[in-house]
Structure formats: structure tokens, C-alpha cells
Design an enzyme around this catalytic site. Structure first.
Site, PDB file in Angstrom:
ATOM      1  N   ARG A 262      -5.000   9.741 -10.385  1.00 21.79           N
ATOM      2  CA  ARG A 262      -5.861   9.144  -9.436  1.00 21.79           C
ATOM      3  C   ARG A 262      -5.146  10.140  -8.014  1.00 21.79           C
ATOM      4  NH1 ARG A 262      -5.839   7.595  -4.152  1.00 21.79           N
ATOM      5  NH2 ARG A 262      -8.109   7.677  -3.622  1.00 21.79           N
TER       6      ARG A 262
ATOM      7  N   SER B  90       0.543  -1.272  -0.041  1.00 21.92           N
ATOM      8  CA  SER B  90      -0.093   0.039  -0.426  1.00 21.92           C
ATOM      9  C   SER B  90       0.941   1.168   0.275  1.00 21.92           C
ATOM     10  CB  SER B  90      -1.290  -0.191   1.311  1.00 21.92           C
ATOM     11  OG  SER B  90      -0.309   0.396   2.195  1.00 21.92           O
TER      12      SER B  90
ATOM     13  N   THR C  62      -5.873   7.453   7.279  1.00 21.60           N
ATOM     14  CA  THR C  62      -5.764   6.485   6.057  1.00 21.60           C
ATOM     15  C   THR C  62      -7.079   5.828   5.482  1.00 21.60           C
ATOM     16  OG1 THR C  62      -5.986   4.964   7.535  1.00 21.60           O
ATOM     17  CG2 THR C  62      -3.840   5.305   6.913  1.00 21.60           C
ATOM     18  N   GLY C  63      -7.212   4.691   4.571  1.00 21.23           N
ATOM     19  CA  GLY C  63      -8.510   4.670   3.632  1.00 21.23           C
ATOM     20  C   GLY C  63      -8.980   5.159   2.951  1.00 21.23           C
TER      21      GLY C  63
ATOM     22  N   THR D  70      -2.033   2.627   3.268  1.00 23.42           N
ATOM     23  CA  THR D  70      -1.388   3.565   3.739  1.00 23.42           C
ATOM     24  C   THR D  70       0.023   3.992   4.669  1.00 23.42           C
ATOM     25  OG1 THR D  70      -2.935   5.155   2.532  1.00 23.42           O
ATOM     26  CG2 THR D  70      -1.635   6.756   4.042  1.00 23.42           C
TER      27      THR D  70
ATOM     28  N   THR E 293       1.748   6.686   0.946  1.00 19.18           N
ATOM     29  CA  THR E 293       1.113   6.018   0.108  1.00 19.18           C
ATOM     30  C   THR E 293       1.018   5.350  -1.566  1.00 19.18           C
ATOM     31  OG1 THR E 293      -1.673   5.157   0.051  1.00 19.18           O
ATOM     32  CG2 THR E 293      -1.465   7.551  -0.515  1.00 19.18           C
TER      33      THR E 293
END
Ligand code: GLY
Length: 345
Positions: A227, A81, A250-251, A199, A217
Site C-alpha cells: 500500500r 509514524s 499528513t493524515g 507522517t 512516513t
């Protein structure tokens, strides 16, 4: 490893702490003479916390310590990640995002969509140190990194390439391209809500109450090329205020950007909230703002995950998330894994 101009930065810290007050932010105008150094991060930062605390105790700059910690994860091919071995975009190319903020000077550096460079957070710190800018992207960021002497390398490991090939074979159900009308329609929940967005966010406070943080990340796995998620966006994936604290997340980056998650947390802390409660406010804001039908389940709950982490200048830490999640923190009593405060069970 220590690359900050420490004289300049520590001088800036003294000026910052001796300078104007924040008015209504009374809780942070009077700091205890000494604060217990503390660190908080996503769970992948745990193995590096003990050393980070040692370095803080030795007087290393808080930003140097945070950058060192996340560099270890960037260098680890097993962590798919972040950095080397990160999962690629939909064309099989690894694109990295990172940023950092140094609390004593309230300065920031950031890079987005950076290819071929293993340690984007170090490049972000060089943007902070060597330019009058905050953010460089894509080709410009790569040219800057080259000029600073970073070697270029292929970041796609064999393990990550195999996962990309497997995803590509099934991509019609798992890609980011929407059917006409799907965004505001009534379609079934999309796998988009569950896609991987690992991340690392790492935040630190030292014995003088100086704070810094950084986030790095490879972004959403198999993303549309170009992106950019929340991780390099100051105020979304990271925010630091030298007199208040540091926070990051994160997420699902799209949600943290829309809610300005990290900035909201620091503002909550500025009003006196404990870091955990401040993180929970950001989680609630993310959920409140998510009205996209395919990102809600049959009970109307948000299907994706967002985790937030924070430390304040008093040495308190906390974390919260939409769904239960582990995180890591450490202080004079040791380093440990803990559970976030979560909105849903
Ligand atoms: N939070 C990482 C990303 O969405 O890119």
C-alpha cells in the site's frame, strides 16, 4: 550533510527567478528583495525548527534543510509514524514512503514501499540528484539505495512489534479488507477512518524566497503490504513550485491522493491565496469528495483526519485540517506550536 550540488542548484534558482513569468499569476511575479525565512511542518517537526532556521540563515539550500529536519524524525524510534520504529504493514514489515521537491530547480525525487532503509527521504533526494527519474518503488528503490551506500537494517523496534501483535490479535475489526458491497453500502463507520497515519511534512522558504519541502512516513499502520499513501506522491503529499510555494500533508493518504491535495494548495497560492486559506480549500475538497459511507459519521461528517501545511515564496505560512490539530511553524520571531484552521470543531 549538505549533499546537493549547490553551484548547480543555486545557478538554477537564479535562472528560474530571472526567467519567464507565470502570466496570470501576477502576485508571484514581483517578489520583495528579501523574504523572512520561515518553516512550517506537522507538529513532530517542532524540535528541529530552530536549527533549520539557523541553517537557512547561514545559506544552506532549502531542500538540504528540510531533509535534515525530517531525517531527525526518521531516526527517532519514539516516533512510530516515520522511519526507524515506524509501525509495520499487516505482515509485520516496515515499509517506508518519502518524497522531496526542490523549488529553485522544480525537481522532485521519491521512493515508495522501501524496506530496511532508515532514511527514505535521503534516498528520494538521491533519486532527484542522481537519476533522470522522479520515483522508484519497492525492490528497485531498495537496490538503488544499496547502490548509493545506504546500510540495511531491521526497522521494527520492540515497541512497534508489540503494537503490531496487539493489532493482529484484533484484526478482524480493524483491517483494510472490505466485506462484499461494503464500500458503497450502509455499514457502520469503520475503524479504518481512525487508524494511525502519522507522517512528517516539512516545508521551508529562505531569505531569497527559495522554497523546498519533503514528506516521509511509514504510512498507514498495519497496511496491506505494498500500500502506498500520499507521502511519496508528487501533488498529493507534497508539491512545490519554485515561484509560488511549497505544500504538503499528513493524515489519510487515500484522501489526499484522490483530491491531489498538495497540488491544489499550490495552485490556490498561485492565484494569490494565503497559505492558510489555500490549505483550507484542500481540506474542503477532501471532505467534498468523501462519499464512502463507512468514512462518514451519523451527522454525515468525514471521520478521518487530513492536515495540510504550506509556505509561500513571500515567507507566509499556514495550515488547515478536517478536525482540529496542532502544527508547528517558525520564523525570525521564534518557533511555535499553533492550531490549524479546521473545518469541524
Ligand atoms: N499520509 C500518510 C499515509 O497515508 O501514508
Amino acid at each position: 550533510m549538505t549533499r546537493l550540488n549547490r553551484r548547480g542548484f543555486l545557478g538554477g534558482a537564479a535562472a528560474a527567478f530571472g526567467g519567464a513569468t507565470l502570466g496570470a499569476a501576477a502576485p508571484f511575479n514581483i517578489l520583495p528583495a528579501r523574504v523572512h525565512p520561515a518553516v512550517v511542518s506537522s507538529v513532530n517537526g517542532l524540535p528541529y525548527m530552530e536549527k533549520a532556521l539557523e541553517r537557512l540563515a547561514e545559506g544552506d539550500d532549502t531542500l538540504d534543510v528540510c531533509v535534515w529536519a525530517v531525517n531527525q524524525v526518521e531516526n527517532d524510534p519514539e516516533d512510530q509514524s516515520v522511519g526507524y520504529g515506524g509501525l509495520p504493514n499487516e505482515e509485520g514489515i516496515v515499509e517506508l514512503d518519502a518524497c522531496c521537491m526542490h523549488g529553485p530547480s522544480n525537481t522532485a525525487g521519491s521512493v515508495a514501499s522501501l524496506r530496511n532503509i532508515k532514511n527514505p527521504v535521503s534516498v528520494a533526494r538521491d533519486v532527484l540528484l542522481h537519476t533522470d527519474h522522479v520515483m522508484l518503488v519497492a525492490e528497485g528503490a531498495l537496490r538503488f539505495a544499496r547502490s548509493m551506500g545506504y546500510p540495511e537494517e531491521n526497522l521494527l523496534t520492540e515497541a512497534s512489534r508489540k503494537r503490531w501483535i496487539a493489532w493482529r490479535a484484533a484484526r478482524s475489526k480493524t483491517d483494510d479488507w472490505l466485506e462484499p458491497g461494503e464500500k458503497f453500502g450502509t455499514g457502520a463507520p469503520r475503524p479504518t477512518g481512525k487508524r494511525e497515519t502519522g507522517t512528517i511534512n516539512f516545508d521551508a522558504v529562505n531569505g531569497k524566497g527559495e522554497v523546498s519541502g519533503c514528506t516521509t512516513t511509514s504510512g498507514l499502520a498495519f497496511k496491506v503490504p505494498g500500500r502506498v499513501g500520499d507521502s511519496p506522491i508528487i501533488g498529493a503529499g507534497l508539491y512545490v513550485h519554485g515561484k509560488v510555494g511549497a505544500a504538503g500533508g499528513t493524515g489519510r493518504g487515500e484522501a489526499a491522493i484522490t483530491a491531489c491535495g498538495a497540488h491544489l494548495i499550490v495552485e490556490e497560492m498561485r492565484r494569490g491565496a494565503h497559505p492558510k486559506d489555500a490549505c483550507l480549500e484542500a481540506v474542503k475538497r477532501v471532505v467534498e469528495m468523501n462519499t464512502i459511507p463507512y468514512l462518514l459519521d451519523e451527522k454525515g461528517r468525514t471521520t478521518f483526519q487530513c492536515q495540510f501545511y504550506a509556505v509561500d515564496v513571500k515567507g507566509r505560512v499556514g495550515a488547515a485540517s478536517i478536525w482540529p490539530s496542532p502544527y508547528a511553524h517558525g520564523d525570525g520571531d521564534g518557533v511555535r506550536k499553533a492550531q490549524t484552521a479546521s473545518l469541524y470543531e
